[in-house]
Design a protein around this motif. Structure first.
Motif, PDB file in Angstrom:
ATOM      1  N   VAL A  75      43.418  42.474  43.286  1.00  0.00           N
ATOM      2  CA  VAL A  75      44.653  42.971  42.666  1.00  0.00           C
ATOM      3  C   VAL A  75      44.437  44.430  42.267  1.00  0.00           C
ATOM      4  CG1 VAL A  75      45.403  40.705  41.816  1.00  0.00           C
ATOM      5  CG2 VAL A  75      43.900  42.130  40.398  1.00  0.00           C
ATOM      6  N   PRO A  76      45.500  45.167  41.939  1.00  0.00           N
ATOM      7  CA  PRO A  76      45.323  46.565  41.523  1.00  0.00           C
ATOM      8  C   PRO A  76      44.458  46.697  40.274  1.00  0.00           C
ATOM      9  CG  PRO A  76      47.611  46.132  42.101  1.00  0.00           C
ATOM     10  CD  PRO A  76      46.923  44.799  42.082  1.00  0.00           C
ATOM     11  N   LEU A  77      43.847  47.875  40.146  1.00  0.00           N
ATOM     12  CA  LEU A  77      42.992  48.218  39.011  1.00  0.00           C
ATOM     13  C   LEU A  77      43.671  49.298  38.171  1.00  0.00           C
ATOM     14  CD1 LEU A  77      40.130  48.266  37.571  1.00  0.00           C
ATOM     15  CD2 LEU A  77      39.505  50.035  39.244  1.00  0.00           C
ATOM     16  N   ALA A  78      43.596  49.144  36.855  1.00  0.00           N
ATOM     17  CA  ALA A  78      44.048  50.196  35.937  1.00  0.00           C
ATOM     18  C   ALA A  78      42.895  50.548  35.007  1.00  0.00           C
ATOM     19  CB  ALA A  78      45.258  49.738  35.126  1.00  0.00           C
ATOM     20  N   LEU A  79      42.776  51.820  34.659  1.00  0.00           N
ATOM     21  CA  LEU A  79      41.663  52.296  33.845  1.00  0.00           C
ATOM     22  C   LEU A  79      42.157  52.890  32.538  1.00  0.00           C
ATOM     23  CD1 LEU A  79      39.365  53.989  36.502  1.00  0.00           C
ATOM     24  CD2 LEU A  79      39.212  51.688  35.547  1.00  0.00           C
ATOM     25  N   GLU A  80      41.394  52.618  31.482  1.00  0.00           N
ATOM     26  CA  GLU A  80      41.760  53.029  30.123  1.00  0.00           C
ATOM     27  C   GLU A  80      40.989  54.268  29.674  1.00  0.00           C
ATOM     28  OE1 GLU A  80      41.602  51.245  25.534  1.00  0.00           O
ATOM     29  OE2 GLU A  80      41.221  49.918  27.254  1.00  0.00           O
ATOM     30  N   ASN A  81      41.707  55.187  29.037  1.00  0.00           N
ATOM     31  CA  ASN A  81      41.072  56.301  28.327  1.00  0.00           C
ATOM     32  C   ASN A  81      40.385  55.761  27.079  1.00  0.00           C
ATOM     33  OD1 ASN A  81      43.856  55.765  27.390  1.00  0.00           O
ATOM     34  ND2 ASN A  81      43.393  57.307  25.845  1.00  0.00           N
ATOM     35  N   ILE A  82      39.233  56.317  26.709  1.00  0.00           N
ATOM     36  CA  ILE A  82      38.498  55.777  25.572  1.00  0.00           C
ATOM     37  C   ILE A  82      38.515  56.743  24.389  1.00  0.00           C
ATOM     38  CG2 ILE A  82      36.976  54.503  27.126  1.00  0.00           C
ATOM     39  CD1 ILE A  82      34.709  56.452  26.109  1.00  0.00           C
TER      40      ILE A  82
ATOM     41  N   THR B 213      42.581  58.689  43.835  1.00  0.00           N
ATOM     42  CA  THR B 213      42.257  57.270  44.053  1.00  0.00           C
ATOM     43  C   THR B 213      43.479  56.359  44.068  1.00  0.00           C
ATOM     44  OG1 THR B 213      41.970  56.771  41.698  1.00  0.00           O
ATOM     45  CG2 THR B 213      40.036  57.596  42.894  1.00  0.00           C
ATOM     46  N   GLY B 214      44.606  56.818  43.512  1.00  0.00           N
ATOM     47  CA  GLY B 214      45.755  55.938  43.386  1.00  0.00           C
ATOM     48  C   GLY B 214      45.609  54.893  42.308  1.00  0.00           C
ATOM     49  N   VAL B 215      44.567  54.980  41.471  1.00  0.00           N
ATOM     50  CA  VAL B 215      44.352  54.002  40.408  1.00  0.00           C
ATOM     51  C   VAL B 215      45.464  54.118  39.367  1.00  0.00           C
ATOM     52  CG1 VAL B 215      42.949  55.422  38.819  1.00  0.00           C
ATOM     53  CG2 VAL B 215      42.497  52.961  39.022  1.00  0.00           C
ATOM     54  N   ARG B 216      45.786  53.009  38.717  1.00  0.00           N
ATOM     55  CA  ARG B 216      46.758  53.009  37.626  1.00  0.00           C
ATOM     56  C   ARG B 216      46.059  53.374  36.319  1.00  0.00           C
ATOM     57  NH1 ARG B 216      51.094  49.743  38.761  1.00  0.00           N
ATOM     58  NH2 ARG B 216      52.129  50.873  37.080  1.00  0.00           N
ATOM     59  N   LEU B 217      46.841  53.669  35.303  1.00  0.00           N
ATOM     60  CA  LEU B 217      46.301  54.049  34.003  1.00  0.00           C
ATOM     61  C   LEU B 217      46.712  53.056  32.926  1.00  0.00           C
ATOM     62  CD1 LEU B 217      46.946  57.908  33.977  1.00  0.00           C
ATOM     63  CD2 LEU B 217      44.801  56.719  34.482  1.00  0.00           C
TER      64      LEU B 217
END
Length: 430
Positions: free
Chosen positions: A137-144, A168-172
């Protein structure tokens, strides 16, 4: 996908979460899940049609090494078991050292900031693409959130995230509490960061509480969400209607009514500030992939190892860092480690009483976390019984007998090294 208003599912508040009205979805920490034996509470929520998103905390995509296949397999298995629409992780590094640096492997036990440099971005982008290929499934990355600044950074946080998304096309996953934390601790303007973000890439938003002490904002996830954080949320929703907003709470859990009140406050901010929904990006793929520049992983490995070693092993402060801030961060890491060991091995605070925390912090100053918290608890007791913390940390005879019995019951079939033989002799003598 529109998620709505959600809350972080934790075992301690599972019943409260199930009873809350108006919860559209929940997020569960992936490392606390066994895909083949999901908690009954999550099973019931899924049966009711509540979406569950697995949230990873230990992948370390911002580290110098490529992602661990076993950790990726676990995230993928969680996504499949929960029929999740996406999985999430962090833009952070959590470990360093090892073969690239000819130094011991070090674990932070915490999310640490990635330098906003070209080397770090190149490595992160490649790691993200590896993770995307491994996940169903799609991946989303979090700011820390962070207490410390890396020297000689090339980009702001907003610029760094925007280029990460472009490549990368990654979600946030945007954590507005972390934006506020970085405003207090690092002088970064949340409005500027939001203005630089590709808002169409936002998958959802985190909201959490914290507390300010001695000029430092501590992102505790154990305090109510304050107006400072809600103001940042209001700034975000004035720019974009996020697909989902989630309340996080990880400790000092309040009654269900207080959680409901916090969710209501979040819902009010979202409703009041939501602009017309922007057009979603229809881009099918990210820009062409390219490998990190020559030596990028090696340079990043050396830099991250030097920083983490200063934080957990007491080595000198690397050039360009604020030594005072590093000491604050080091104390916070040790305190968090002590708290987790106390949860993993609750008998130890019972045996040692008020002496547990000072004894553990004395041990942690010279013994970095290496092989997980259960091993850490055993090593801590070994150090006490072997007198490694000096006479100030030496327990009395009865406490030593109780600690020795505790250690024997949990030590398993470990090869009998010198310390282990000594402790087993102590247990027999007791």
């Amino acid at each position: 996908m529109e998620l709505g208003i959600g809350i972080g599912w934790r075992p301690e508040i599972a019943d409260a979460v199930e009873g809350l009205a108006g919860v559209d979805w929940v997020e569960a920490v992936a490392e606390n899940l066994c895909p083949g034996h999901l908690p009954e509470s999550l099973v019931r929520l899924r049966q009711r049609g509540v979406t569950v998103v697995p949230h990873g905390v230990s992948l370390g995509l911002g580290g110098a090494d490529r992602p661990d296949p076993a950790r990726l397999d676990h995230l993928a298995a969680c996504a499949r078991a929960l029929s999740a629409p996406l999985v999430t992780e962090h833009i952070a590094f959590v470990r360093a050292g090892g073969e690239r640096t000819a130094s011991p492997r070090l674990e932070a036990g915490h999310l640490l900031p990635v330098p906003r440099t070209r080397d770090a971005l190149d490595v992160l982008c490649e790691n993200v693409r590896i993770a995307q290929d491994a996940l169903p499934v799609p991946l989303a990355l979090e700011n820390i959130a962070a207490l410390i600044n890396w020297p000689d950074e090339d980009m702001t946080e907003g610029q760094f995230l925007a280029e990460l998304v472009e490549r990368t096309g990654v979600r946030l996953l945007i954590d507005v509490a972390n934006l506020h934390t970085n405003h207090v601790n690092r002088g970064e303007d949340p409005a500027k960061a939001l203005a630089e973000l590709p808002v169409e890439a936002i998958a959802y938003v985190h909201v959490a509480g914290g507390v300010q002490k001695d000029g430092v904002w501590h992102d505790t996830h154990a305090h109510p969400v304050g107006p400072e954080v809600l103001d940042v949320l209001a700034g975000l929703v004035s720019r974009v209607s996020p697909p989902g907003v989630l309340l996080e709470r990880d400790d000092a859990f309040p009654p269900q009514a207080e959680l409901a009140g916090e969710l209501a406050a979040i819902r009010d901010v979202v409703r009041a500030g939501a602009p017309p929904a922007p057009a979603r990006s229809t881009r099918a793929s990210a820009s062409a992939a390219h490998a990190p520049r020559t030596g990028a992983r090696q340079r990043l490995a050396l830099a991250q190892t030097a920083l983490l070693s200063a934080l957990v092993a007491g080595t000198p402060v690397p050039y360009g860092f604020d030594g005072a801030r590093l000491r604050v961060q080091a104390r916070a890491l040790a305190a968090k480690r002590a708290d987790i060991v106390a949860k993993v091995a609750p008998e130890l605070p019972g045996i040692l009483g008020d002496g547990y925390r000072p004894a553990f912090l004395a041990y942690a100053r010279s013994r970095p976390l290496g092989d997980g918290y259960r091993r850490d608890a055993l090593d801590f007791v070994e150090s006490l019984l072997a007198g490694e913390n000096g006479t100030d940390g030496m327990p009395d005879a009865e406490t030593r007998r109780r600690l020795a019995r505790w250690w024997k019951e949990r030590s398993g079939a470990r090869p009998p090294g010198r310390t282990t033989r000594f402790l087993r002799g102590l247990v027999r003598a007791a």
